[in-house]
Design an enzyme around this catalytic site. Structure first.
Site, PDB file in Angstrom:
ATOM      1  N   GLY A 279       2.023  17.753 -14.646  1.00 33.42           N
ATOM      2  CA  GLY A 279       2.605  17.768 -13.418  1.00 33.42           C
ATOM      3  C   GLY A 279       3.910  17.368 -13.175  1.00 33.42           C
ATOM      4  CG  ASP A 280       4.620  13.275 -13.468  1.00 27.53           C
ATOM      5  OD1 ASP A 280       5.081  12.590 -12.636  1.00 27.53           O
ATOM      6  OD2 ASP A 280       3.658  12.601 -14.128  1.00 27.53           O
ATOM      7  CB  SER A 281       6.440  18.015 -17.899  1.00 27.76           C
ATOM      8  OG  SER A 281       6.109  16.830 -18.504  1.00 27.76           O
TER       9      SER A 281
END
Length: 410
Positions: A171-173
């Site tokens: 999700g962050d990437s």
């Protein structure tokens, strides 16, 4: 040759105000291609990712990857003097990346509306769990929650088991990739109009954008896509198959011509010639049968032998790599996807290479993640003209810290 000086983002100045993954990963991508990225960290501990996962002499190995090519300055943004430093820096900065909870920078007087008074062309990239507005704006957001709300957790795993996660901070990437894309689109617009703007990137929306046809299928037919394990719904054959040596091969033969070649490879020419299997629509109706046929062939071969045959017939296929497989793979090495950094006190450290490859303006890795506050003095005195006496006074008051753990040797 110093690739950073000729990188496509040479001259672009970025101020990174944030921690952990999504915002800082976006900063890393910009730094890889020549942008000057100045990372602001709180005094004392710095970015928490410095202490995440495997450590060497107190510093995370992840840190050297996540913050490579960046400069670190250490400021206590809760203090008015540090906030004023940000305002002064903003006058010459192109992009600010921040991933605080919405409203935090406004509380400190360094939000987008505050800083554009000092620099009307400034671009602020704001990464948060739910975005800068809406009813969930003030809820705490994390990448794992964004993955859940955005839909990918619901689809990951097997139908008879609870939802699972991908083993990385997906999700962050993904959010970081959208942040970089938004930043560069804003730079393009600014270069043509002189106008800066705010780029609002939400974790859940970044994942939601990957959900393919889920929305229109539900809207028109009430279909809710469910977990299907290693198969891909509505596309056949595409699955993971067990080989004789206990290893797995992934085969994607859902193209009509590819399917026919696969049937030739596994000695099932009869299925390759059967009109019922000539299109994806027909194959999907009998996907379970096809998986049994293909799996019945792979189980007779070791992975290496199966891949050799599939390669001979030009079938998209591959094994499931661990990091050990990647490190030893000649293609990874040839494409320079395994690079080495010199890290003080550690020596040679292998890290992932740069994506994408650019023929005229390639990116480069010039140094690992910096020591906490390593560049505070350089940035404040060099860019803002802070006097020695003022600098020392701010150090004594805890407003900033300088090179708390020693400088890296270049």
């Amino acid at each position: 040759m110093d690739h950073q000086k000729r990188g496509p983002l040479k001259g672009l100045k970025v101020l990174e105000i944030g921690s952990l993954i999504a915002g800082p990963f976006a900063g890393r991508l910009l730094a890889d291609f020549g942008a000057e990225v100045i990372k602001v960290e709180p005094p004392g501990k710095g970015d928490p990712i410095r202490k995440w996962r495997m450590l060497h002499e107190g510093t995370s190995l992840w840190w050297y990857v996540q913050s490579r090519n960046k400069k670190s300055i250490s400021l206590d943004l809760r203090k008015e003097e540090a906030q004023e430093i940000i305002r002064e820096l903003a006058k010459e900065i192109d992009i600010i990346i921040e991933n605080f909870k919405p409203g935090t920078l406004e509380k400190w007087g360094i939000g987008y509306d505050d800083l554009k008074k000092y620099n009307p062309s400034i671009i602020m990239v704001r990464v948060s769990g739910y975005g800068q507005d809406g009813p969930y704006r003030n809820k705490p957001g994390f990448g794992s929650i964004g993955e859940a709300m955005g839909g990918i957790r619901y689809l990951t795993g097997y139908p008879d088991r609870p939802p699972t996660r991908v083993g990385i901070s997906l999700g962050d990437s993904v959010t970081a990739l959208y942040a970089v894309m938004g930043a560069l689109m804003a730079v393009y617009h600014r270069n043509h109009t002189g106008e800066g703007q705010c780029v609002d990137v939400a974790l859940y929306e970044a994942i939601y954008s990957l959900m393919e046809s889920a929305v229109p299928e539900y809207d028109q037919y009430g279909v809710i896509r469910e977990r299907t394990g290693s198969t891909l719904p509505g596309i056949a054959p595409s699955n993971t198959y067990l080989c004789r040596d206990g290893k797995y091969v992934v085969i994607g033969a859902n193209g009509d011509g590819i399917f026919k070649r696969l049937m030739d490879a596994i000695n099932r020419e009869d299925l390759g010639e059967d009109p019922d299997y000539s299109s994806n629509h027909g194959r999907v109706q009998k996907s379970e049968y096809l998986d049994k046929v293909i799996g019945g062939w792979t189980i007779q071969h070791n992975l290496k032998d199966a891949l050799k045959i599939l390669d001979e017939y030009n079938i998209p296929a591959g094994s499931i790599y661990s990091v050990e497989d990647m490190m030893e793979d000649p293609h990874f090495i040839a494409r320079k996807m395994i690079c080495e950094l010199d890290v003080e006190g550690l020596g040679k450290l292998k890290v992932p290479g740069i994506v994408p490859k650019m023929s005229k303006t390639p990116g480069s890795i010039n140094w690992p993640g910096p020591k906490l506050g390593e560049h505070t003095e350089e940035v404040l005195k060099g860019k803002l003209g802070i006097t020695d006496s003022q600098y020392e006074e701010w150090q004594e008051e805890g407003i900033l810290t300088n090179n708390e753990t020693g400088a890296l040797k270049r």
